[in-house]
Design an enzyme around this catalytic site. Structure first.
Site, PDB file in Angstrom:
ATOM      1  N   VAL A   1       6.332 -69.078  31.208  1.00  0.00           N
ATOM      2  CA  VAL A   1       6.710 -68.138  30.498  1.00  0.00           C
ATOM      3  C   VAL A   1       6.540 -66.858  31.416  1.00  0.00           C
ATOM      4  O   VAL A   1       7.165 -65.784  30.888  1.00  0.00           O
ATOM      5  CB  VAL A   1       6.224 -68.101  28.976  1.00  0.00           C
ATOM      6  CG1 VAL A   1       4.936 -67.436  29.033  1.00  0.00           C
ATOM      7  CG2 VAL A   1       7.031 -67.403  27.994  1.00  0.00           C
ATOM      8  N   LYS A   2       5.775 -67.011  32.311  1.00  0.00           N
ATOM      9  CA  LYS A   2       5.345 -65.644  33.138  1.00  0.00           C
ATOM     10  C   LYS A   2       6.737 -65.494  33.928  1.00  0.00           C
ATOM     11  O   LYS A   2       7.530 -65.819  34.065  1.00  0.00           O
ATOM     12  CB  LYS A   2       4.067 -65.812  33.897  1.00  0.00           C
ATOM     13  CG  LYS A   2       2.940 -66.321  32.912  1.00  0.00           C
ATOM     14  CD  LYS A   2       2.609 -65.308  31.915  1.00  0.00           C
ATOM     15  CE  LYS A   2       1.587 -65.633  30.778  1.00  0.00           C
ATOM     16  NZ  LYS A   2       0.466 -66.112  31.185  1.00  0.00           N
TER      17      LYS A   2
END
Ligand SMILES: *Cc1c(COP(=O)(O)O)cnc(C)c1O
Length: 402
Positions: free
Chosen positions: A200-201
């Site tokens: 998700v980064k």
């Protein structure tokens, strides 16, 4: 787009949703080039502790402008290695903002230290430098800044405080790949800076993390720590034709595999474009929401480049006839995968019980938490996805506004 004119029935009340399929708040982007890079390593001699690790570390050091980058198995491992590296141990205190992911504070506990949670500034949502000095005691060893949402912390003020009190200044920049402050890159603004490679980064290695630093001794300590506290790795011993190794200190297996480093290296090539795309989407949201009195958009700051891991809006609850939970559910029903970042650290049961925290102890972090909603933002979002988010926000707010 005229947000005011929408008087449609909300999806949560049986109306037609803005989207059929749910748009997540964040998502990785893995392409053929990434897959080929991984496959090449899987067919090579080294799946771990091979040449890809140093190549990825060097490439990331160049990207971040730091002298060294140390690759580890997660962002949490990066934070732990950083705490070990700067010598945090039992009895030591580290000042950490309360509005963050729990790992930012847990890493202090891993080393037997105590995280001292500090309040945030209501506008930037970052640790407020004016509230740090009151937390400093004879046991304080470090300040751990968190670049919440991708906005760089006020490193000038934090450096001044840390210098004055003889503290180390370290950073959790898991949200802030590619962010800059006064033209200086996040990754070079603290003694050490931690990044996460969770999907998700900004970029991913499946799981993974990195610590950047300009201090080669600190980097060397962290490399030993990620390998059980053993002073040489397998390949170094092979190169010398030696079996001998020594464990000098207690470490962990926090290594990142060559498979993951190959993915990281391939992703890194695309990172600058991805940061720009996030900033572009944020600009479209800023413009679309400028005149919506029911929400506060992220403040823009002169000479600060925000990396927008999150686009976190704050509801003006006094102008709405509902709670954050209702706006959240209504947006989800419209097919917008909103999220909330974060429950303040001290409100989690573990922290409440262990440190006797109560609601009301850290007021600005708690007030922000009650109002925050993270809207979808990720580089692969199409312009039509961005429009869907804007339309859904307008639809839901015009229903609930007073
Ligand atoms: C993601 C994240 C972490 C932890 O990273 P992992 O790679 O999931 O271990 C730590 N701090 C912050 C602020 C994060 O967003």
């Amino acid at each position: 787009m005229d947000l005011e004119s929408s008087v449609e029935t909300l999806a949560i009340h049986g109306g037609t949703p803005v989207r059929e399929s749910v748009l997540p708040y964040g998502r990785q982007w893995v392409d053929e080039e990434d897959i080929e890079a991984v496959v090449r390593v899987m067919q090579s001699d080294f799946l771990t502790t091979g040449p890809e690790v140093a190549e990825f570390e060097q490439a990331f050091a160049v990207f971040s402008g730091a002298v060294e980058a140390v690759a580890v198995s997660s962002g949490t491992a990066a934070l732990h290695a950083m705490m070990y590296g700067i010598g945090i141990g039992p009895g030591d205190e580290v000042i950490v903002p309360a509005l963050t992911f729990v790992a930012s504070a847990n890493c202090v506990l891993f080393q037997g230290g105590t995280p001292i949670l500090a309040d945030i500034h209501p506008e930037t949502l970052l640790m407020d430098p004016d509230r740090i000095e009151e937390k400093i005691t004879s046991r304080t060893k470090a300040i751990l800044a968190v670049d919440f949402a991708g906005r760089p912390s006020d490193y000038d003020a934090l450096r001044e405080i840390s210098n004055r009190s003889g503290l180390r200044l370290v950073s959790d920049a898991c949200h802030a790949f590619g962010a800059t402050r006064h033209g200086q890159k996040v990754g070079t603004l603290a003694d050490a800076t931690a990044f996460s490679l969770h999907p998700v980064k900004h970029m991913t290695a499946g799981e993974g993390g990195l610590v950047t630093t300009n201090d080669p001794d600190l980097a060397s300590r962290m490399r030993i720590f990620r390998n059980h506290g053993i002073t040489t790795d397998h390949r170094q011993r092979e190169a010398k034709g030696s079996w001998f190794y020594e464990m000098a200190d207690l470490g962990y297996n926090y290594r990142l595999t060559d498979i993951q480093c190959a993915l990281g290296k391939s992703q890194l090539r695309k990172l600058p474009d991805w940061v720009s795309r996030r900033q572009e989407i944020a600009g479209v949201y800023d413009a679309a929401f400028r005149d919506l009195a029911e929400i506060e958009t992220p403040a823009t700051q002169a000479d600060v480049s925000h990396a927008y891991h999150l686009y976190a809006i704050q509801l003006e609850l006094s102008r709405l006839s509902c709670t954050r939970a209702e706006v959240f559910s209504a947006l989800r029903a419209e097919g917008i995968g909103v999220n909330v970042h974060y429950i303040p650290v001290h409100l989690h049961p573990y922290y409440r019980q262990r440190f006797d925290y109560r609601a009301g102890d850290i007021p600005y972090a708690e007030a922000a938490y009650e109002r925050l909603i993270s809207l979808p933002i990720f580089p692969r979002m199409k312009d039509t996805d961005v429009e869907d988010v804007i339309r859904a926000v307008g639809k839901v707010l015009s229903h609930y506004k007073k």
